[in-house]
Design an enzyme around this catalytic site. Structure first.
Site, PDB file in Angstrom:
ATOM      1  N   HIS A  38     -20.622  81.725  55.055  1.00  0.00           N
ATOM      2  CA  HIS A  38     -19.579  81.246  54.133  1.00  0.00           C
ATOM      3  C   HIS A  38     -18.308  82.091  54.264  1.00  0.00           C
ATOM      4  O   HIS A  38     -17.196  81.566  54.270  1.00  0.00           O
ATOM      5  CB  HIS A  38     -20.057  81.329  52.679  1.00  0.00           C
ATOM      6  N   GLN A  62     -26.863  65.859  44.851  1.00  0.00           N
ATOM      7  CA  GLN A  62     -27.300  65.864  46.254  1.00  0.00           C
ATOM      8  C   GLN A  62     -28.721  66.373  46.431  1.00  0.00           C
ATOM      9  O   GLN A  62     -29.192  66.507  47.561  1.00  0.00           O
ATOM     10  CB  GLN A  62     -26.324  66.635  47.142  1.00  0.00           C
ATOM     11  N   GLY A 150     -19.282  74.315  57.687  1.00  0.00           N
ATOM     12  CA  GLY A 150     -20.060  74.932  58.764  1.00  0.00           C
ATOM     13  C   GLY A 150     -20.700  73.891  59.673  1.00  0.00           C
ATOM     14  O   GLY A 150     -21.128  72.834  59.213  1.00  0.00           O
ATOM     15  N   ASP A 153     -24.558  72.520  59.164  1.00  0.00           N
ATOM     16  CA  ASP A 153     -24.817  71.220  58.533  1.00  0.00           C
ATOM     17  C   ASP A 153     -24.079  70.162  59.348  1.00  0.00           C
ATOM     18  O   ASP A 153     -23.092  69.572  58.888  1.00  0.00           O
ATOM     19  CB  ASP A 153     -24.347  71.255  57.074  1.00  0.00           C
ATOM     20  N   SER A 189     -28.889  79.983  52.641  1.00  0.00           N
ATOM     21  CA  SER A 189     -29.312  80.491  51.328  1.00  0.00           C
ATOM     22  C   SER A 189     -30.805  80.277  51.132  1.00  0.00           C
ATOM     23  O   SER A 189     -31.447  80.981  50.357  1.00  0.00           O
ATOM     24  CB  SER A 189     -28.547  79.785  50.218  1.00  0.00           C
TER      25      SER A 189
HETATM   26  O1  PAF Z   1     -22.755  72.547  52.279  1.00  0.00           O
HETATM   27  C1  PAF Z   1     -22.793  72.731  51.040  1.00  0.00           C
HETATM   28  O2  PAF Z   1     -22.900  73.850  50.549  1.00  0.00           O
HETATM   29  C2  PAF Z   1     -22.695  71.537  50.121  1.00  0.00           C
HETATM   30  O3  PAF Z   1     -23.379  70.439  50.644  1.00  0.00           O
HETATM   31  C3  PAF Z   1     -21.262  71.163  49.733  1.00  0.00           C
HETATM   32  C4  PAF Z   1     -20.450  70.724  50.934  1.00  0.00           C
HETATM   33  C5  PAF Z   1     -20.584  72.353  49.067  1.00  0.00           C
HETATM   34  C6  PAF Z   1     -21.274  70.007  48.728  1.00  0.00           C
HETATM   35  O4  PAF Z   1     -21.986  70.338  47.581  1.00  0.00           O
END
Ligand code: PAF
Length: 283
Positions: A38, A62, A150, A153, A189
């Site tokens: 991050h 999500q 990133g 993902d 994480s």
């Molecule tokens: O990648 C993440 O941490 C999450 O999917 C995001 C893009 C912050 C959306 O909640």
């Protein structure tokens, strides 16, 4: 200490002030529990912006009903300190009520067709709707000029690219490289859920993707290479959700042929689900 903002009016006032001064705003959306991956996105955003905003919001829409929303690690103080050290200017920390004023059930949902439905989307139905829904909101709240995500993902990035183009967000997307431990495990994480034994097995996910890449480059037909890589992972204690070689747009490539490829995998070790990917070229 970094300025932490929890009210939308305050966020909008700060950003409007920066924009009036002609400053470019960069944005790094996160769910917190921040790590070096991050922080490198903050650095990446900083290269194209005068001010950088990061958001921390564990987005309920999500997560599936049996997923880890409740136990997802929340470390607000460490996140704020790390963001400050990484050179972030403002931490946007909205509540669920601010993000979803009509409640999570009654929210306007954003669905990105096609790319949301395969691989990760097929195993986590509704996941990318939740991601697209919250990212669209975050973009409207922060109104950044650039936003950094990133590559770990990979499919999420593809969903967000589609979203930005289709909804005409005037935002430039930046893609940050995956950061890894010295043994190859991609930073996440969720790695902290792993028991010591699982942690020792976990780098096998990356090693298997490397092996899959080598097999494809050596001319093994795609289906056979995918099947033997999945077998290798299963033999090392992983429950494999998917393991596939795709084109960058995530469509299926021909069994043999040239061009850019990405090998993607999701697999579980005990209760922990890991994802990873590897991009390569067939010359
Ligand atoms: O990648 C993440 O941490 C999450 O999917 C995001 C893009 C912050 C959306 O909640």
């Amino acid at each position: 200490m970094i300025e932490t903002v929890a009210h939308l009016d305050t966020l909008r006032a700060r950003i409007a002030g920066w924009k009036r001064a002609g400053l470019r705003v960069g944005f790094v959306p996160t769910m917190g529990n921040l790590h070096a991956g991050h922080f490198s996105l903050v650095g990446l955003a900083r290269q194209s912006a005068d001010r950088v905003v990061a958001s921390v919001f564990v987005n309920p829409t999500q997560f599936g009903p049996n997923e880890d929303f409740a136990r997802y690690p929340r470390t607000p103080e460490a996140d704020a300190a790390g963001l400050q050290a990484a050179g972030c200017d403002l931490l946007w920390l909205p509540s669920v009520e601010t993000m979803y004023p009509f409640g999570v059930e009654a929210t306007v949902r954003v669905h990105v067709p096609g790319v949301s439905e395969v691989l990760e989307g097929a195993h986590r139905p509704g996941h990318f709707d939740g991601v697209a829904t919250v990212v669209a909101r975050l973009f409207n709240q922060v109104q950044p000029d650039v936003a950094a995500f990133g590559r770990k993902d990979y499919q999420q990035l593809a969903v967000i690219r589609y979203l930005v183009r289709d909804l005409a967000f005037p935002i430039e997307l930046l893609a940050g490289e995956t950061r890894r431990e010295s043994d190859g495990l991609a930073l996440s994480s969720r790695n902290q859920y792993l028991s010591p034994e699982e942690r020792a097995q976990a780098p096998e996910l990356h090693a298997t993707l490397e092996g899959l890449r080598e097999a494809i480059l050596a001319g093994t037909p795609r289906a056979a290479a995918e099947a033997s890589a999945a077998e290798r992972l299963a033999g090392r204690g992983f429950a494999v959700d998917y393991l596939a070689v795709r084109r960058p747009d995530l469509d299926e490539p021909p069994d043999r042929g040239h061009g850019r490829r990405v090998a993607l995998a999701a697999a579980r070790l005990g209760r922990t689900r890991l994802i990873d990917n590897l991009e390569f070229d067939i010359g």
